[in-house]
Structures are given as C-alpha cells and as structure tokens.
Design an enzyme around this catalytic site. Sequence first.
Site, PDB file in Angstrom:
ATOM      1  N   GLU A  76       0.838  -1.204   0.000  1.00  0.00           N
ATOM      2  CA  GLU A  76       0.000   0.000   0.000  1.00  0.00           C
ATOM      3  C   GLU A  76       0.870   1.249   0.000  1.00  0.00           C
ATOM      4  O   GLU A  76       1.766   1.386   0.834  1.00  0.00           O
ATOM      5  CB  GLU A  76      -0.889  -0.037   1.251  1.00  0.00           C
ATOM      6  CG  GLU A  76      -1.512   1.277   1.640  1.00  0.00           C
ATOM      7  CD  GLU A  76      -2.035   1.267   3.069  1.00  0.00           C
ATOM      8  OE1 GLU A  76      -2.197   2.367   3.634  1.00  0.00           O
ATOM      9  OE2 GLU A  76      -2.277   0.187   3.633  1.00  0.00           O
ATOM     10  N   LYS A 125     -10.201  -3.057   8.490  1.00  0.00           N
ATOM     11  CA  LYS A 125      -9.038  -2.841   9.362  1.00  0.00           C
ATOM     12  C   LYS A 125      -9.441  -2.039  10.599  1.00  0.00           C
ATOM     13  O   LYS A 125     -10.031  -0.960  10.492  1.00  0.00           O
ATOM     14  CB  LYS A 125      -7.903  -2.150   8.599  1.00  0.00           C
ATOM     15  CG  LYS A 125      -8.081  -0.662   8.359  1.00  0.00           C
ATOM     16  CD  LYS A 125      -6.791  -0.031   7.828  1.00  0.00           C
ATOM     17  CE  LYS A 125      -6.821   1.477   7.936  1.00  0.00           C
ATOM     18  NZ  LYS A 125      -5.617   2.127   7.401  1.00  0.00           N
TER      19      LYS A 125
END
Length: 210
Positions: free
Chosen positions: A42, A131
């Site tokens: 990411e 998350k």
Amino acid sequence: MTHPLAHFLTESPLVAILRGVTPDTVLAIGQALFDAGFRAIEVPLNSPDPFDSIAILARHFGDTCLVGAGTVLTPEAVEKVAAAGGRLIVTPNTDPAVITRAVELGLLPMPGFATATEAFAAIKAGARHLKLFPAATYGHGHIKALSAVMPADVKLYAVGGVGADNLSVWRTAGVAGIGVGSEIFKPGFTAEQVGGKAQQIISAWRAADD
C-alpha cells in the site's frame, strides 16, 4: 462471495504500508518486500507522487502482488488509483461512497473502522476486509469481541501499533491479518533494511500461526 483479489491476502495476510515512499525508491523496496513474502503493498496517498509509485509497482508486479493505495478518502481518488493500476483501496475511515466505488471498479476495499456500527456500514457497502484503526488505541480485546458478531466471510485486520513484538496477541484475538507501517518502512530506509524487517514480520506471523 470471495473477492477475486482476495487470494493475495490468503497467501500472505500482511499489508506493507509505505508511507512517504518516493517513485525513485519504490521498486527496490517493493521487490525486497515481495522477496520476503509480502503479497500486498500500500502506498498512502499522502506520500510524494503516490500515483507514480503505484503505477511503477503495478507495472512491475502485475498479477503477482496486490498493489494499491492507502489514505484513500474520496471516490475520485479511488478512480485515480485504478487508473494507475492499483487494485487495493485502504482507508482510515468508513466511507460507504469510497467502498462502493472500489467495488464498482473491481478493486478490493479495506476500510478502517473502530465500532460495530462502522464495521457493519462497511460490510453493507460491499467490503469484506476491514481494518481496525488505530488498533493500538482499541486493543486486542476490542477486536476479539467484535469478531464474535462478524459474518463468517468478513476478515478483520489490525493496523496501527502492530508489529513483530506484539503480533501473537493480535493473532490470538482472531485477526486475519495485519498492516505494518513504520516498523517496516520509513523514508530513508534502504531496500535491504526493509527486506530484513519484512522477514522478521513474516517469521513472527508464522510463529503466531503455529
């Protein structure tokens, strides 16, 4: 229904967060992560020239690694990530419009959540990988309690204050994976340093799974 990109996270449920990475260093760092065993990378959008870095990684790794962006805050940003070749959309918050746009484009959303209300809003919008962020603030007991009410096909990740030293307690609490930022990468880290730290994380995860 399993997302067609979810197999990357099944193979290695660890997301490397390269906040502050630059296009001239991202490929070597990405290769070090890949060689260590990471399959999801990411690039946060508050990094320098993030779309260039995402494009570089996407071109190099193709279908061998799940590349995408973090700190994605708008549907327009989702579209820019997709145009750069990114397929992972990570957010710090729960924004149904961002999740929906990611799903529409065939990308894999991983929105941030803190409460059960936010988690179920993300699920309703189409997310199946969530998350807890920042994980250290809420603690492993929080995610263990939330796991009891999550649908079977939803995977919970811990991000923020999770690393090799405390990974096992999060795994015991029921997380499916983790995201790792400053423990694995900070601006100025060499590819060799990143590779070494990545191997430590991989080893800790495997030990927690034993």
